[in-house]
Design an enzyme around this catalytic site. Structure first.
Site, mmCIF file in Angstrom:
data_model
loop_
_atom_site.group_PDB
_atom_site.id
_atom_site.type_symbol
_atom_site.label_atom_id
_atom_site.label_comp_id
_atom_site.label_asym_id
_atom_site.label_seq_id
_atom_site.Cartn_x
_atom_site.Cartn_y
_atom_site.Cartn_z
ATOM 1 N N TRP A 322 1.446 -4.418 -4.861
ATOM 2 C CA TRP A 322 0.873 -3.561 -3.751
ATOM 3 C C TRP A 322 -0.162 -2.611 -4.167
ATOM 4 O O TRP A 322 -0.942 -2.506 -3.526
ATOM 5 C CB TRP A 322 1.995 -2.620 -3.076
ATOM 6 N N HIS A 323 -0.118 -2.230 -5.433
ATOM 7 C CA HIS A 323 -1.279 -1.065 -5.763
ATOM 8 C C HIS A 323 -2.310 -1.755 -6.125
ATOM 9 O O HIS A 323 -3.406 -1.005 -6.185
ATOM 10 C CB HIS A 323 -0.497 -0.446 -7.028
ATOM 11 N N GLY A 324 -2.299 -3.042 -6.420
ATOM 12 C CA GLY A 324 -3.830 -3.581 -7.131
ATOM 13 C C GLY A 324 -3.483 -5.344 -7.348
ATOM 14 O O GLY A 324 -2.300 -5.488 -8.088
#
Length: 466
Positions: A322-324
């Site tokens: 989700w963060h990257g």
């Protein structure tokens, strides 16, 4: 546009507040908030504002249809829920992960089978997509009523205070406030003070720590040695906390000015005594989202041990990705899961019995996880760890002169960062927030921040990239 910019502080925000509070009735205030939120988004993403509008429209439509299907989790309701989730995840996946998937598929088969589109990441898409999903899912569960007015749903999804970097606000948390919130002078003052606190965290602490981190971490580990690697990781540890918690404070403060109560997003994570506790204190709204909308639907912890491992692996891999769109984020999430399982099944009791050692353990582990989070190329991660732990890898000279030179430039930042990672400043603020002991320093803090903003070259928020 970001909060820590002169255009926001002296143009957008004053104009918005003037128009917003000039409206005599709440429906007009809601429309003003929606229009200014779209303007805020279009300022930085004029091409993608249509994507925000499309997200609002199709989530309103899906939820409306689900509401028309009647009570109970019937087959038609499940169908429209799956359709809504698929639409949201496809949009998020296309813009955020298309290049990542294409690169890895092409590498696996040895030829360019899928073209990499190199799409620009729409700002805040990860946050407003999760918020939209909470609304649709909660309508399906019967926990909230269908919002019949698409403009009001648009206001919730596009709301500019927490659009770019959270906190992730569940629709259920503000459902009542959409039609019944009450802005007061005291609430406005509280929000303004909290906004100034967050602005100070961002401009004075996060940005300064970022200068050190950005000057060291992009460089080769062998070039900067142990001192450089350690200093860069320490600087990034402070930068990401003050940047993100500062934004959250500003967002919550802006919400308070209008009568919204957004959830707290940080609770002094660096005073935790385990990685498990750390993640109950860090980005609380994201952890809550994954628990309520992924972990519990998978079965939570009321399952067999193999299934529990699977559930946790899915959640933490999802947290990472989700963060990257990069393997370092997946590795970061799995690394955190490893420590959480270690605490759950092996060293949990030891950490509870030895408070000092448990805190030392936390402060040793978390910066190492930030190494993986910050350095996107996996081949560089090993080089940095070999320099951070020179006994187990390549050696470098550890010069006392290097240490003194570094501390002579940044010792004040280190002391301030440590101090404001502790709860004591917040306790003093809460006790004296209505007195000159707090109001005068905050007034001065605001203008010091304005000076730094005016003389700096950039103030982008880290989490706007994720």
């Amino acid at each position: 546009m970001v909060f820590s910019s002169t255009i926001f502080l002296f143009a957008f925000l004053p104009l918005f507040l003037a128009v917003y509070f000039a409206m005599p009735w709440r429906p007009a205030k809601n429309v003003v908030l929606l229009l200014f939120s779209l303007l805020f988004y279009a300022w930085g993403e004029p091409v993608y504002v249509w994507l925000m509008v499309a997200s609002i429209c199709f989530n309103w439509l899906f939820a409306f249809i689900i509401g028309k299907c009647g009570e109970g989790k019937t087959a038609p309701k499940r169908f429209w829920l799956v359709a809504a989730l698929a639409a949201n995840l496809l949009v998020l996946g296309f813009y955020k992960y298309q290049g990542f998937l294409a690169e890895n598929i092409n590498r696996a088969i040895g030829e360019e089978f899928i073209a990499e589109l190199n799409l620009a990441l729409p700002i805040g898409i990860s946050f407003f997509t999760l918020q939209a999903i909470t609304y649709v899912v909660d309508v399906y569960r019967g926990e909230v009523k269908v919002q019949k007015n698409p403009l009001y749903l648009g206001m919730y999804i596009a709301m500019f205070p927490q659009l770019v970097a959270g906190p992730i606000v569940r629709y259920a948390d503000i459902e009542h406030e959409i039609d019944n919130r009450r802005a007061t002078l005291e609430g406005f003052a509280q929000g303004l003070r909290l906004f100034c606190v967050g602005l100070g965290k961002k401009v004075l602490l996060a940005n300064t720590a970022g200068v050190l981190a950005d000057s060291l971490l992009p460089r080769e580990a062998a070039e900067i040695g142990f001192i450089g690697c350690f200093s860069g990781v320490a600087a990034y540890t402070f930068q990401i906390y003050f940047d993100f918690s500062g934004y959250s404070d500003m967002a919550i403060g802006l919400g308070k000015m209008m009568g919204f109560e957004y959830p707290r997003n940080f609770n002094y994570p660096y005073i935790a005594k385990s990685v498990t506790e750390f993640w109950r204190r860090w980005h609380i709204s994201l952890g809550t989202w994954f628990r309520e909308y992924l972990y519990i639907p998978l079965g939570g912890n009321r399952v067999s041990k193999p299934r529990l491992f699977f559930n946790l692996l899915v959640v933490w891999a999802a947290t990472g990705i989700w963060h990257g769109a990069s393997w370092n984020f997946v590795l970061w999430g799995v690394m955190l899961l490893g420590f959480i399982l270690l605490e759950k099944f092996c060293i949990g009791n030891f950490l509870k019995e030895h408070k000092v050692l448990s805190h030392v353990y936390l402060l040793f582990v978390i910066p190492q996880t930030w190494v993986i989070f910050r350095i996107t190329r996996l081949k560089d991660v090993g080089a940095y760890f070999s320099r951070l732990f020179p006994l187990f890898g390549a050696h470098s000279a550890i010069s006392a002169q290097d240490v003194l030179k570094l501390l002579s430039s940044y010792w004040w930042l280190l002391l301030l960062a440590i101090f404001f990672c502790l709860p004591q400043p917040r306790r003093f603020y809460e006790k004296h927030r209505g007195s000159l002991l707090v109001q005068l320093p905050l007034f001065l803090l605001f203008w010091v921040c304005v000076y730094f903003i005016a003389t700096s070259s950039g103030n982008a928020f880290l989490y706007s990239r994720f």
